[in-house]
Structure formats: structure tokens, C-alpha cells
Motif scaffolding. Structure first.
Motif, PDB file in Angstrom:
ATOM      1  N   HIS A 105       0.815  -1.305  -0.076  1.00 45.80           N
ATOM      2  CA  HIS A 105       0.060  -0.041  -0.028  1.00 45.80           C
ATOM      3  C   HIS A 105       0.894   1.183  -0.034  1.00 45.80           C
ATOM      4  O   HIS A 105       0.773   2.135  -0.780  1.00 45.80           O
ATOM      5  CB  HIS A 105      -0.881   0.124   1.301  1.00 45.80           C
ATOM      6  N   LYS A 106       1.874   1.229   1.053  1.00 47.04           N
ATOM      7  CA  LYS A 106       2.677   2.552   1.178  1.00 47.04           C
ATOM      8  C   LYS A 106       3.544   2.717  -0.230  1.00 47.04           C
ATOM      9  O   LYS A 106       4.084   3.890  -0.291  1.00 47.04           O
ATOM     10  CB  LYS A 106       3.491   2.411   2.587  1.00 47.04           C
ATOM     11  N   ALA A 107       3.876   1.432  -0.872  1.00 44.36           N
ATOM     12  CA  ALA A 107       4.715   1.681  -1.984  1.00 44.36           C
ATOM     13  C   ALA A 107       3.911   2.175  -3.260  1.00 44.36           C
ATOM     14  O   ALA A 107       4.384   2.260  -4.569  1.00 44.36           O
ATOM     15  CB  ALA A 107       5.491   0.372  -2.188  1.00 44.36           C
ATOM     16  N   GLY A 108       2.683   2.206  -2.979  1.00 44.99           N
ATOM     17  CA  GLY A 108       1.625   2.489  -4.292  1.00 44.99           C
ATOM     18  C   GLY A 108       1.174   1.347  -5.091  1.00 44.99           C
ATOM     19  O   GLY A 108       0.839   1.457  -6.108  1.00 44.99           O
ATOM     20  N   ILE A 109       1.516   0.133  -4.685  1.00 45.53           N
ATOM     21  CA  ILE A 109       1.275  -0.927  -5.438  1.00 45.53           C
ATOM     22  C   ILE A 109      -0.352  -1.788  -4.904  1.00 45.53           C
ATOM     23  O   ILE A 109      -0.243  -2.033  -3.925  1.00 45.53           O
ATOM     24  CB  ILE A 109       2.362  -2.310  -5.334  1.00 45.53           C
ATOM     25  N   GLN A 110      -1.080  -1.503  -5.833  1.00 47.51           N
ATOM     26  CA  GLN A 110      -2.446  -1.887  -5.762  1.00 47.51           C
ATOM     27  C   GLN A 110      -2.827  -1.332  -4.305  1.00 47.51           C
ATOM     28  O   GLN A 110      -3.497  -1.794  -3.616  1.00 47.51           O
ATOM     29  CB  GLN A 110      -2.758  -3.510  -5.621  1.00 47.51           C
ATOM     30  N   SER A 111      -2.427  -0.153  -4.293  1.00 49.92           N
ATOM     31  CA  SER A 111      -2.726   0.780  -2.883  1.00 49.92           C
ATOM     32  C   SER A 111      -4.213   1.347  -2.953  1.00 49.92           C
ATOM     33  O   SER A 111      -4.808   2.048  -3.883  1.00 49.92           O
ATOM     34  CB  SER A 111      -1.765   1.729  -2.773  1.00 49.92           C
ATOM     35  N   ASN A 112      -4.885   1.288  -1.667  1.00 49.31           N
ATOM     36  CA  ASN A 112      -5.784   2.192  -1.334  1.00 49.31           C
ATOM     37  C   ASN A 112      -5.302   3.555  -1.325  1.00 49.31           C
ATOM     38  O   ASN A 112      -4.384   3.815  -0.654  1.00 49.31           O
ATOM     39  CB  ASN A 112      -6.760   1.650  -0.138  1.00 49.31           C
ATOM     40  N   ARG A 113      -6.074   4.595  -1.821  1.00 52.57           N
ATOM     41  CA  ARG A 113      -5.583   6.047  -1.894  1.00 52.57           C
ATOM     42  C   ARG A 113      -5.360   6.442  -0.464  1.00 52.57           C
ATOM     43  O   ARG A 113      -4.491   7.425   0.115  1.00 52.57           O
ATOM     44  CB  ARG A 113      -6.359   6.894  -2.621  1.00 52.57           C
ATOM     45  N   PHE A 114      -6.341   6.196   0.610  1.00 48.28           N
ATOM     46  CA  PHE A 114      -6.283   6.593   2.079  1.00 48.28           C
ATOM     47  C   PHE A 114      -5.082   6.102   2.697  1.00 48.28           C
ATOM     48  O   PHE A 114      -4.437   6.686   3.277  1.00 48.28           O
ATOM     49  CB  PHE A 114      -7.512   6.248   2.716  1.00 48.28           C
ATOM     50  N   VAL A 115      -4.811   4.687   2.429  1.00 48.76           N
ATOM     51  CA  VAL A 115      -3.587   3.926   2.979  1.00 48.76           C
ATOM     52  C   VAL A 115      -2.494   4.618   2.331  1.00 48.76           C
ATOM     53  O   VAL A 115      -1.562   4.718   3.211  1.00 48.76           O
ATOM     54  CB  VAL A 115      -3.691   2.293   2.888  1.00 48.76           C
ATOM     55  N   PHE A 116      -2.264   4.694   1.382  1.00 44.04           N
ATOM     56  CA  PHE A 116      -1.214   5.244   0.520  1.00 44.04           C
ATOM     57  C   PHE A 116      -0.747   6.782   1.180  1.00 44.04           C
ATOM     58  O   PHE A 116       0.414   6.898   1.533  1.00 44.04           O
ATOM     59  CB  PHE A 116      -1.168   5.283  -0.976  1.00 44.04           C
ATOM     60  N   LYS A 117      -1.839   7.422   1.249  1.00 45.14           N
ATOM     61  CA  LYS A 117      -1.419   8.963   1.746  1.00 45.14           C
ATOM     62  C   LYS A 117      -1.686   9.087   3.293  1.00 45.14           C
ATOM     63  O   LYS A 117      -0.891   9.960   3.617  1.00 45.14           O
ATOM     64  CB  LYS A 117      -2.617   9.822   0.984  1.00 45.14           C
ATOM     65  N   TYR A 118      -2.488   8.317   3.944  1.00 44.68           N
ATOM     66  CA  TYR A 118      -2.494   8.467   5.387  1.00 44.68           C
ATOM     67  C   TYR A 118      -2.124   7.354   6.355  1.00 44.68           C
ATOM     68  O   TYR A 118      -2.312   7.531   7.670  1.00 44.68           O
ATOM     69  CB  TYR A 118      -4.241   8.901   5.600  1.00 44.68           C
ATOM     70  N   GLY A 119      -1.936   6.320   5.784  1.00 42.71           N
ATOM     71  CA  GLY A 119      -1.562   5.020   6.568  1.00 42.71           C
ATOM     72  C   GLY A 119      -0.249   5.214   7.563  1.00 42.71           C
ATOM     73  O   GLY A 119       0.766   5.449   6.906  1.00 42.71           O
ATOM     74  N   LEU A 120      -0.646   4.861   8.635  1.00 41.79           N
ATOM     75  CA  LEU A 120       0.449   5.167   9.695  1.00 41.79           C
ATOM     76  C   LEU A 120       1.175   3.875  10.137  1.00 41.79           C
ATOM     77  O   LEU A 120       2.433   3.488   9.964  1.00 41.79           O
ATOM     78  CB  LEU A 120       0.014   5.702  10.930  1.00 41.79           C
ATOM     79  N   ARG A 121       0.339   2.533  10.564  1.00 43.54           N
ATOM     80  CA  ARG A 121       0.758   1.582  10.785  1.00 43.54           C
ATOM     81  C   ARG A 121      -0.280   0.498  10.994  1.00 43.54           C
ATOM     82  O   ARG A 121      -1.648   0.905  11.073  1.00 43.54           O
ATOM     83  CB  ARG A 121       1.646   1.653  12.229  1.00 43.54           C
ATOM     84  N   LEU A 122      -0.037  -0.677  10.934  1.00 46.54           N
ATOM     85  CA  LEU A 122      -1.067  -1.714  11.369  1.00 46.54           C
ATOM     86  C   LEU A 122      -1.326  -1.725  12.855  1.00 46.54           C
ATOM     87  O   LEU A 122      -0.788  -1.466  13.809  1.00 46.54           O
ATOM     88  CB  LEU A 122      -0.435  -3.011  11.103  1.00 46.54           C
ATOM     89  N   LEU A 123      -2.600  -2.077  13.192  1.00 49.23           N
ATOM     90  CA  LEU A 123      -3.222  -2.284  14.455  1.00 49.23           C
ATOM     91  C   LEU A 123      -3.628  -3.724  14.473  1.00 49.23           C
ATOM     92  O   LEU A 123      -4.771  -4.390  14.529  1.00 49.23           O
ATOM     93  CB  LEU A 123      -4.310  -1.423  14.563  1.00 49.23           C
ATOM     94  N   PRO A 124      -2.560  -4.711  14.800  1.00 42.83           N
ATOM     95  CA  PRO A 124      -2.873  -6.266  14.937  1.00 42.83           C
ATOM     96  C   PRO A 124      -3.696  -6.247  16.199  1.00 42.83           C
ATOM     97  O   PRO A 124      -4.385  -7.327  16.138  1.00 42.83           O
ATOM     98  CB  PRO A 124      -1.293  -6.705  15.035  1.00 42.83           C
ATOM     99  N   ALA A 125      -3.591  -5.738  17.145  1.00 47.42           N
ATOM    100  CA  ALA A 125      -4.705  -6.008  18.289  1.00 47.42           C
ATOM    101  C   ALA A 125      -6.215  -6.064  17.973  1.00 47.42           C
ATOM    102  O   ALA A 125      -6.925  -6.666  18.402  1.00 47.42           O
ATOM    103  CB  ALA A 125      -4.383  -4.887  19.446  1.00 47.42           C
ATOM    104  N   LEU A 126      -6.437  -5.327  16.735  1.00 41.69           N
ATOM    105  CA  LEU A 126      -7.943  -5.448  16.067  1.00 41.69           C
ATOM    106  C   LEU A 126      -8.099  -6.577  15.367  1.00 41.69           C
ATOM    107  O   LEU A 126      -9.313  -6.693  14.900  1.00 41.69           O
ATOM    108  CB  LEU A 126      -8.201  -4.032  15.504  1.00 41.69           C
ATOM    109  N   TYR A 127      -7.305  -7.273  14.728  1.00 39.91           N
ATOM    110  CA  TYR A 127      -7.414  -8.224  13.970  1.00 39.91           C
ATOM    111  C   TYR A 127      -6.807  -9.534  14.057  1.00 39.91           C
ATOM    112  O   TYR A 127      -7.052 -10.663  13.519  1.00 39.91           O
ATOM    113  CB  TYR A 127      -7.198  -7.727  12.281  1.00 39.91           C
ATOM    114  N   ALA A 128      -5.650  -9.677  14.590  1.00 39.87           N
ATOM    115  CA  ALA A 128      -4.477 -10.759  14.675  1.00 39.87           C
ATOM    116  C   ALA A 128      -5.332 -12.228  15.181  1.00 39.87           C
ATOM    117  O   ALA A 128      -5.061 -13.076  14.673  1.00 39.87           O
ATOM    118  CB  ALA A 128      -3.324 -10.648  15.549  1.00 39.87           C
ATOM    119  N   VAL A 129      -6.395 -12.123  16.070  1.00 39.37           N
ATOM    120  CA  VAL A 129      -7.112 -13.318  16.550  1.00 39.37           C
ATOM    121  C   VAL A 129      -7.905 -13.979  15.429  1.00 39.37           C
ATOM    122  O   VAL A 129      -8.148 -15.141  15.810  1.00 39.37           O
ATOM    123  CB  VAL A 129      -7.916 -12.881  17.741  1.00 39.37           C
TER     124      VAL A 129
END
Length: 112
Positions: free
Chosen positions: A58-82
Motif C-alpha cells: 500500500h505504502k509503495a503504491g502497489i495496488q494501493s488504497n489511496r487513503f492508506v497510501f496517503k494517510y496510513g501510519l501503521r497496522l493495528l494487529p490488536a484489532l485483527y490478529a485473533v
């Protein structure tokens, strides 16, 4: 009669923390009329890749969502890893359910 193999557990849901400046995007605001002030803005996605690798793409612009590309800071694994890993169909459903749950909790959510 051949036995059926269970679906491959090869897909993941993931959540990306977005910079608060995403709120200045009209389409993001319109999609989140009930966003609770002070709650994070996030992107919810699903992938057949490791979530860390998908975030890097995403951050490299490869098949990226525009909001993640421009505003993505980090993953939040506590919300999904389970939930991970899971079969493709389960990941498709979980992506939607996770986005709905976070939106109901007051998060600003973008889910493609």
C-alpha cells in the motif's frame, strides 16, 4: 469417493491506522456520519499476503488504497490478529463484519 480437503487458511483481515487528516477527505467524512470525535480512523482490508507485506505494498503504491497510501501510519494487529489466518470466503465476510463493528464502536472506517 475422494475426501474433500478443508479450505486453505491463507487469507488475512487487517486494520491500518490512518492519520487524522483523512477526516478532511469529503468521501471519508461522508462514509462515516457517526464517527466519534477522538476515535481513530482506520482502513479495513483483506489479503492473501502477510498483513505486514500488504501494508508495505500500500505504502509503495502497489495496488494501493489511496487513503492508506496517503494517510496510513501503521497496522493495528490488536484489532485483527485473533481472526487470522482463514479461508478466502471467511476473510471476505470478516472484512465486512470487522468494518461494521469498528464503525459501530465509533471508529472512522474505510473498507473497499
Amino acid at each position: 469417493m475422494p475426501t474433500r480437503r478443508p479450505p486453505r487458511q491463507s487469507h488475512h483481515v487487517y486494520v491500518v491506522l490512518l492519520d487524522d487528516r483523512v477526516w478532511n477527505e469529503p468521501s471519508f467524512r461522508k462514509a462515516n456520519p457517526d464517527h466519534a470525535l477522538g476515535r481513530p480512523c482506520v482502513y479495513v482490508g483483506m489479503t492473501g499476503l502477510d498483513p505486514d507485506l500488504r501494508f508495505d505494498k500500500h505504502k509503495a503504491g502497489i495496488q494501493s488504497n489511496r487513503f492508506v497510501f496517503k494517510y496510513g501510519l501503521r497496522l493495528l494487529p490488536a484489532l485483527y490478529a485473533v481472526y487470522n489466518p482463514m479461508p478466502y470466503e471467511a476473510a471476505r465476510e470478516m472484512e465486512v463484519e470487522l468494518a461494521i463493528g469498528l464503525r459501530e464502536a465509533g471508529y472512522g472506517v474505510w473498507q473497499a
